[in-house]
Every structure is written in C-alpha cells, then in structure tokens.
Write a protein that holds these residues in place. Structure first.
Motif: not given
Length: 363
Positions: A235-256
């Motif tokens: 619900k809050g802020s996304i940790p800064e160290d993880l933000r660059p790893l999210i890329g352009n995934r704006i809702y969920g992630c299907d990589d696995c």
C-alpha cells in the motif's frame, strides 16, 4: 418428501461433468487434512515473508484447517479455470518478453487484463454448489476463490490438479500455470482423487529469471521482493532499491511463468470474460499515466486492477516511466508527463514521480 441419496461415486462423476459445462477445465476432489502444510506456513509467516499481507497471518493455522473455518467440512471440490486470452497466439510468451524490452510499453500481468476472476469463478462455483445441493437435498458448503483464509494450493495439489512448482505456483502437465483455482468446501464424503507427482526435475529457470530474486529456493518465495506484491499488495512506497528491478511491469509479473517449459501447454480460456479489455495487452505507459481517477475507475470497472486504486496505479506507472530512462533517458514527452503529476495531492505519487524525474536527469 426427501431427495433420495445418490451414489457418491456417481455424484462425483456428475459434479465433474457439471463443472465442465460451467467452463471449468478440470475439477477434482480432496480431503481437507492439510496438517502437512502447517509447519511450512508457520515458518514462512515467522520469517515475515508475507510482508504487509496481514490477512495471511491473522487467522493463524486456521488457513490449514478448513474444517475449523467451515465446521462439518470433510471434502473440497477444487476447480481449475484457464485464463490465457484467445487473442494470445502460440508465441505468446515470446510476445510478452518483447514487450518487457520496450521502454514505453505498460506490462500488465496476463491474468489481470480481463474481468476480475474472483467474480467469474465465485459465480460459477456457486452455480455448481447449487446443482450439488439440488441432487442431495441438504448440503453444508461454502465457496472460495482467493477470498478467505484457505490454503488453496495445497488443497489443489492434494486433489491432483497439479503440483507446486519451484516458483510456488500450481503447475499442470496439461495446462502449465495459466489458470485460476477455486473451491467448494462441503460436508459430503465424496470419493477423493489421487495427487499427482512433481515434474519440475532439475529445472530452475523460474528461480534464475526472477528480476528481484524473490524466489529464495524451490518453493520459497519472499513476497516482500515479489513484483506482484510490490505493485498490487503493497500500500505504501515501493523500496527504492527494488524500483529499478521492476522495469515496465506496472501490475503483477509473469516472468516465472514465461520461462517455465510447462507453459508451452498453456490452455486458452473457454470463457470470454478473460478477453483483454482496454487494450491492456498493447497499452503504453504514457497513455495509462494520463488517466484521471474518474477515467481509471470507469475503465477498470469489473477488473481486478481497480482494487489497487488510482493512487497506486500512478505510483506503479511513475516507477515504470522512471525505468524507461534505460532506453529513453530525458525523453521530452515522458518528462513532461511526469512533471504534470509532480504536484499530485498524494505524497506517495509525488515521491515516485520525483524519483522518476531524477532517473531522467542527465547523468
């Protein structure tokens, strides 16, 4: 006049036939003894891997004890419903990976592009339960779809719908992992189906591909690092160290799921409910970032995405637009769009917009 008691084996076969008629791709029956899953659940909770998902801990071991949740329960009717949209062709995994490499593309998890699965499955399971009740006269039951403190995956595994992959998702030899599951807990001693064995072998592709290294080892997921958690549950802020790893995934992630060999067998949805809406399979981040709250609520009506609200939607998109600097640093249109949100009423949105603008600043 009471309804005659049907033969339970015949009834189980009929229930599976009804399930198929209602759009379920597979349906199995399990007992509800999940004692084997309690230690793992407790260790996961003790380690804090559930993050802010307090509901995971609030019911304690009741999650592994369906008969305590719904007294009288002796069986779980567990159903699978495939969700891969009909519009995705045989190369859908390659298409999704290409979108991840497009700095302007808004990548939404495939399952969330259509109608909210909670509503679809719950409605169909309720219809199925009413059919069963009509056949037996009296039936104690409760329908679930990711909506109550029930360990759904261990129940599905026990019923033989598949096995837990190393990414913790359920895998089927016939359908990969692109499906939803739901259950009906019943007080009827139906005959149970046998479980299936695990078939991941030495493959560790899902562990290796995870952008945030959220999969700590086979079957061990730290939700606090998972992109699905960060973009949906947090619900809050996304940790800064993880933000660059999210890329352009704006809702969920299907990589696995995209790298899993079993998903070459992924099945297309039988229902139109999971067809892509609002062009979410091809949308760009700039267009979605421009939606005001009224438009977001209108377009996302009936979608699982609406549950995160407009504020988190903008938060996620700001992170994605910040990461677009990897290929489009200083892009005037992106910078202008971010600056237009720099005075947003939400402190959280402003924080993520400022971070994104810093990413686009000259090195």
């Amino acid at each position: 006049m009471s309804t005659p008691s049907p033969d339970l084996h015949d009834l189980a076969r009929t229930i599976k036939q009804w399930g198929a008629e209602l759009g379920f791709a597979d349906l199995r029956i399990a007992d509800v003894d999940l004692a084997h899953a309690e230690a793992g659940l407790q260790a996961w909770l003790d380690a804090g891997c559930h993050g802010e998902m307090d509901y995971m801990a609030s019911h304690g071991m009741k999650r592994a004890r369906p008969a305590e949740l719904v007294p009288g329960t002796v069986r779980a009717i567990v159903a699978r419903m495939d969700y891969l949209p009909q519009t995705r062709d045989q190369d859908w995994r390659a298409q999704e990976r290409l979108r991840q490499q497009d700095p302007g593309a808004a990548v939404v998890s495939v399952y969330a592009r259509g109608r909210d699965y909670h509503k679809v499955l719950r409605n169909r399971l309720q219809q199925l339960a009413e059919k069963v009740k009509g056949a037996v006269g009296e039936l104690g039951y409760r329908v679930f779809t990711d909506s109550a403190p029930v360990m759904e995956l261990p129940l599905a595994e026990k019923a033989g719908l598949g096995w837990r992959g190393k990414h913790t998702l359920l895998l089927s030899r016939e359908a990969g992992s692109t499906f939803f599951i739901g259950e009906i807990l019943v007080d009827l001693p139906l005959p149970v189906d046998p479980p299936t064995g695990a078939h991941c072998g030495q493959c560790a592709a899902c562990i290796e591909v995870c952008p945030t290294q959220a999969i700590l080892g086979p079957g061990r997921l730290d939700a606090r690092r998972c992109i699905s958690y960060l973009t949906i549950e947090l619900k809050g802020s996304i940790p800064e160290d993880l933000r660059p790893l999210i890329g352009n995934r704006i809702y969920g992630c299907d990589d696995c799921q995209l790298v899993c060999p079993w998903n070459k067998f992924a099945q297309r949805a039988m229902l139109p409910d999971f067809d892509e809406r609002n062009g979410l399979g091809e949308a760009g981040m700039m267009a979605l970032f421009g939606w005001e709250e009224e438009e977001f609520n209108r377009r996302m009506e009936g979608s699982p995405i609406r549950r995160i609200g407009h504020e988190r939607w903008l938060r996620n998109l700001a992170v994605g637009l910040g990461n677009a600097a990897e290929g489009r640093r200083g892009d005037p249109e992106i910078v202008a769009a971010l600056r237009a949100r720099a005075s947003h009423p939400s402190e959280m949105v402003r924080e993520h917009v400022e971070w994104a603008l810093q990413r686009h600043a000259s090195p």
